[in-house]
Each structure stands twice: as C-alpha cells, then as structure tokens.
Design a protein around this motif. Structure first.
Motif, PDB file in Angstrom:
ATOM      1  N   ASP A  38       0.845  -1.200   0.000  1.00 25.38           N
ATOM      2  CA  ASP A  38       0.000   0.000   0.000  1.00 25.38           C
ATOM      3  C   ASP A  38       0.882   1.252   0.000  1.00 25.38           C
ATOM      4  OD1 ASP A  38      -1.752   2.055   0.456  1.00 25.38           O
ATOM      5  OD2 ASP A  38      -2.819   1.060   2.099  1.00 25.38           O
ATOM      6  N   ILE A  39       0.806   2.031  -1.070  1.00 22.63           N
ATOM      7  CA  ILE A  39       1.697   3.194  -1.163  1.00 22.63           C
ATOM      8  C   ILE A  39       1.264   4.330  -0.239  1.00 22.63           C
ATOM      9  CG2 ILE A  39       2.336   2.661  -3.540  1.00 22.63           C
ATOM     10  CD1 ILE A  39       0.587   5.067  -4.385  1.00 22.63           C
ATOM     11  N   ALA A  40       0.122   4.184   0.412  1.00 26.05           N
ATOM     12  CA  ALA A  40      -0.284   5.197   1.390  1.00 26.05           C
ATOM     13  C   ALA A  40       0.414   4.985   2.729  1.00 26.05           C
ATOM     14  CB  ALA A  40      -1.804   5.162   1.573  1.00 26.05           C
ATOM     15  N   PRO A  68      -0.968   1.260  -8.586  1.00 25.99           N
ATOM     16  CA  PRO A  68      -0.554   0.777  -7.272  1.00 25.99           C
ATOM     17  C   PRO A  68      -1.740   0.550  -6.344  1.00 25.99           C
ATOM     18  CG  PRO A  68      -0.275   3.132  -7.398  1.00 25.99           C
ATOM     19  CD  PRO A  68      -0.739   2.699  -8.761  1.00 25.99           C
ATOM     20  N   VAL A  69      -1.512  -0.243  -5.298  1.00 23.46           N
ATOM     21  CA  VAL A  69      -2.496  -0.409  -4.233  1.00 23.46           C
ATOM     22  C   VAL A  69      -2.418   0.811  -3.324  1.00 23.46           C
ATOM     23  CG1 VAL A  69      -3.137  -1.781  -2.221  1.00 23.46           C
ATOM     24  CG2 VAL A  69      -2.305  -2.909  -4.311  1.00 23.46           C
ATOM     25  N   LYS A  70      -3.564   1.399  -3.074  1.00 23.59           N
ATOM     26  CA  LYS A  70      -3.574   2.600  -2.231  1.00 23.59           C
ATOM     27  C   LYS A  70      -4.906   2.707  -1.500  1.00 23.59           C
ATOM     28  CE  LYS A  70      -2.790   7.564  -2.274  1.00 23.59           C
ATOM     29  NZ  LYS A  70      -2.620   8.763  -3.103  1.00 23.59           N
ATOM     30  N   THR A  71      -4.857   2.772  -0.181  1.00 26.93           N
ATOM     31  CA  THR A  71      -6.096   2.961   0.583  1.00 26.93           C
ATOM     32  C   THR A  71      -6.659   4.343   0.273  1.00 26.93           C
ATOM     33  OG1 THR A  71      -4.857   3.848   2.451  1.00 26.93           O
ATOM     34  CG2 THR A  71      -5.292   1.503   2.462  1.00 26.93           C
ATOM     35  N   LYS A  72      -7.956   4.400   0.100  1.00 25.13           N
ATOM     36  CA  LYS A  72      -8.525   5.683  -0.302  1.00 25.13           C
ATOM     37  C   LYS A  72      -8.750   6.609   0.891  1.00 25.13           C
ATOM     38  CE  LYS A  72     -12.984   3.362  -0.810  1.00 25.13           C
ATOM     39  NZ  LYS A  72     -14.040   3.004  -1.761  1.00 25.13           N
ATOM     40  N   ALA A  73      -8.667   7.890   0.614  1.00 27.78           N
ATOM     41  CA  ALA A  73      -8.754   8.904   1.660  1.00 27.78           C
ATOM     42  C   ALA A  73     -10.178   9.054   2.164  1.00 27.78           C
ATOM     43  CB  ALA A  73      -8.238  10.236   1.123  1.00 27.78           C
ATOM     44  N   LYS A  74     -10.276   9.524   3.401  1.00 27.46           N
ATOM     45  CA  LYS A  74     -11.575   9.814   3.991  1.00 27.46           C
ATOM     46  C   LYS A  74     -12.216  10.971   3.225  1.00 27.46           C
ATOM     47  CE  LYS A  74     -12.084  11.182   8.278  1.00 27.46           C
ATOM     48  NZ  LYS A  74     -11.819  11.417   9.727  1.00 27.46           N
TER      49      LYS A  74
END
Length: 425
Positions: free
Chosen positions: A165-167, A231-237
């Motif tokens: 996860d790039i976040a 890339p895999v990235k958790t999405k922002a609130k």
DNA sequence: AAGTCGGGGAG
DNA sequence: CTCCCAGACTT
C-alpha cells in the motif's frame, strides 16, 4: 544454478534494462520546462516546493512570476511576507510559501545564500522532506539520492509488481531503497526526472499508455496483466461538509465603493490569507435537506448578531449567492449575504431601531429557542474554531484596485471579482 | 499512523 | 462524480 539465483539474476537484468531504456527515452522525450533551462539550485528548489501535490501545468506561470519577483535566495529572504503570499495566491497549501521564505532566511544566514549540497543541510531546510531533499540533491547537484514521489511509487509498483500500500509510510522507504539501486552512475538528476516524467506522461494513474512505454517489455505488472490495478492505495476519507454564512459588506460614507475584508489567523487553515468575513451557519433543522437555506429572516438575524459580536456594524439585506470551496478535508458551502455598513450606534439602540420587525417574526416560529438578544452566540462544532475565535483579526475596506495588495483564497477572489463586475467598478 | 494543510485537471 | 497530483508537518 538454483531457482533463487536465476530469479535474482532476472531481477538484476530487469533493473539494468529499466534504467538504460528509461534514461534513453527521457533524453529524447523530456519536456521543455522553465526550471530545466538552467541548473540553478535556487530555481530547482523553488520548482520542487511548488510541485508538491501540484501539477506541472499549474506551476509553470507561478514559477515564472516567482523567480521574476524573487530572483535570488536573498531577494526572497528579505521580501515582506505578504508579497510572498500574494505571489502564491491560488496555488494552495500556503504553508509552503511561509516555510519557503523561512528556509530562504536559513540559506542566507547559514550558507551564505548558496543552496547547500549535502544531505543533512538540505533536509534541515523548512518545508523540505524526503522527496524534496532527494530532488534538490539529484537534480541540482547530481548526487545519487532517490526522489520518490507519487509518480515514482506508481511506476515502480507496476514495473516490479509491488503490491504494498503506497499510502503507508514504510512503503515509501522500501521504494527509496529500490529507486537508489536503479540510479545509473553519474545520471542521478536525469534518471530521477525520467522516472517522474514517465509517471506523468506514460505510466499515468488511469489507463496507462503502455504501448509507447520504453520499458513495457519487462514491466511485471504489464506481463501479468494487472497494470490497471496498481498501485495499491487505501482511499482517503471524504471531506466533511461545513455550512457557513458570509457577509459582503458594502461601505458607506468614507467607505463608499469598498467592501469589508478581514485577515485570517496566523496559523491553521488558510493562515494569514484575507477573506470575506464568515461564520458557521446553524445546523440544518431535522429533516431539512443539507445545504438548505435558513428562513430568510432568521438567517439575516443570525448573521447580524455574528457581525455585531465581531465588531462589524452592518445590516444584512438579503441573500446574494452561494459558493463552494473544497479543501482536502473540508467542503465549505458559503451562503453569501449582501450587507450595508451602518454608523456605529450603541448595540441596544441599533437593535431596537432596525430589527424590531425581524425579531417579532422570529418569535413565533422556527428559531424560538435562540439565545436572548445580545447573548453570545451558541457554540456548536464549526470545525474552524480558530478562525471563529479570531474575529479580532485585521479588517480593511477595499475596492477592486486594492485586491492586488492582499492574498485571497480562490473562492473569495471569485466572489470579490463577481461583486465588482456587478457594480461595474 | 492519522490528521491537517488547496486547488484543479483528467477521466 | 472520483482520483490524485514532483508532500511536509503536527500530534
């Protein structure tokens, strides 16, 4: 040779291929950008700060104006802060401007006005983090330091099929190690820019243009057919909504033809920027649609009391227009009301003389639970407590011409221009 | 690790 | 609409 050894050898070949063909592509395809026309470390530095979270096309005109107005480190260090902020107006993330000038003073005083070329010194400059330090060191001084931004993580995650996860913080550190291994001898500056150029032009977030990609042949994600899911990235609130009432106060007498603006607090959201005064709107009634206007009379009354508490003597006359402003974490919906400046009468007398009718109307209905006249406004969660508590900030009466002397967030720039257009002034 | 900091362009 | 961009700083 074991399977592991073969795998390592293949990886090594993929890395050499990547570095060689990416660099070759860059030398042929690189864009002609203002900060690439010289190797002036000051220019590189300014451009890298402006490019944080900001697209190249947006930055170009700002960069040109900035180096024209502040051609050297010393010119920037010695400039009034308002001028620096005005030059940044509309670019966003205004703490960058303040940090940049702070860092210019650091460079002037600690390094004789020359941008330092060693890692610790560059990293110690205000506003310079891991990415920007690597960018300055590699692009300005050709030092073999990685410069890992969002572009680079996207490119590397695809080419090497990295599903981290790039976040997350540790992912950037991992990417930096990988990026450092890829830098060809003596080509750090060009290679790091090539990596970002590929991310900007070819290996884009959505629908990457793989066919013209110079390294498609060994791209692991492409070979696996999963380039679109990296890339895999958790999405922002999502940002929280905030309803606010703004006052466009038209001056009278000595202020005729001018409107009232105020300066925001020295820290926090839009620090030190100028704006139309505005306050939290009362929460919408239960069952009411979000963003719905209060009943006109109730809204005008609420606004009048907010202004009075802020020491602004003005009478709301009616709703003018709505405006939206989106931040990363907040969405403002501003209902803007036109108001007229009044002589500064004692508050009680003013209220009885001008607002008797509105108060009578209020008494029978929607806002019966409002605080008594002259009582402090009820506090509710506005999400902008600093600004709401700082009604004591500086205020000015300005016309269109005066706007060039104050830095405004875009939403207020647009409102002020609309108003002066409407007035024909 | 999560939240705070703008604004706009692309799809 | 959503995503994200040549990220850094604070808590």
């Amino acid at each position: 040779m074991t399977t592991d050894e073969k795998h390592i050898e293949a990886q090594q070949e993929a890395k050499l291929f990547f570095s060689r063909f990416l660099l070759e592509w860059y030398h042929l395809q690189k864009r002609d950008l203002p900060w690439r026309r010289h190797r002036n470390p000051y220019y590189i530095w300014i451009s890298e700060i402006m490019l944080q979270q900001t697209r190249v096309d947006t930055v170009i005109p700002y960069f040109n104006r900035f180096i024209e107005q502040f051609p050297t480190v010393e010119a920037l260090a010695d400039a009034p802060e308002e001028e620096v902020l005005k030059c940044w107006e509309g670019l966003g993330y205004y703490s960058r401007a303040r940090n940049l000038q702070h860092a210019a003073k650091q460079v002037k005083e600690l390094y004789g006005g020359l941008v330092p070329d060693d890692r610790d010194a560059v990293f110690g400059l205000k506003g310079v983090g891991p990415y920007t330090a690597g960018a300055i060191l590699s692009i300005a001084f050709n030092r073999p330091e990685p410069a890992v931004d969002g572009n680079v993580m996207r490119v590397l995650s695809r080419y090497f099929l990295i599903e981290d996860d790039i976040a997350k913080g540790p992912t950037r550190v991992k990417m930096e190690k990988l990026a450092a291994e890829l830098i060809p001898e003596g080509e750090a500056g060009s290679f790091n820019q090539a990596l970002m150029e590929l991310g900007a032009l070819i290996c884009t977030p959505k629908s990457p243009r793989c066919l013209p990609c110079p390294v498609m042949e060994h791209c692991a994600a492409r070979l696996a057919g999963c380039e679109a899911s990296l890339p895999v990235k958790t999405k922002a609130k999502p940002p929280r909504p905030e309803e606010r009432m703004a006052a466009l106060v038209e001056g009278r007498g000595e202020h005729a033809g001018r409107v009232l603006i105020r300066q925001r607090p020295t820290s926090g959201l839009l620090a030190r920027m100028w704006e139309l005064p505005h306050w939290p709107a009362p929460p919408a009634e239960a069952g009411g649609a979000r963003g719905a206007l209060l009943p006109e009379a109730a809204a005008l009354d609420r606004l009048r009391r907010s202004m009075s508490q802020a020491g602004i003597h003005a009478r709301p006359e009616g709703h003018w227009m709505a405006a939206e402003h989106t931040f990363s974490h907040i969405v403002w919906t501003l209902q803007v009301y036109r108001c007229r400046e009044e002589a500064a009468l004692p508050l009680a007398a003013e209220s009885r003389a001008v607002y008797g009718a509105a108060q009578a109307e209020r008494a029978d209905g929607a806002l019966g639970a409002q605080p008594a006249e002259d009582a402090p406004l009820a506090l509710f969660d506005s999400g902008d407590a600093a600004a709401d508590a700082a009604d004591s900030g500086a205020q000015r009466w300005i016309n269109r011409e005066d706007m060039k002397n104050y830095a405004f967030p875009n939403v207020f720039l647009k409102l002020l221009n609309s108003y002066f257009d409407e007035q024909g002034t």
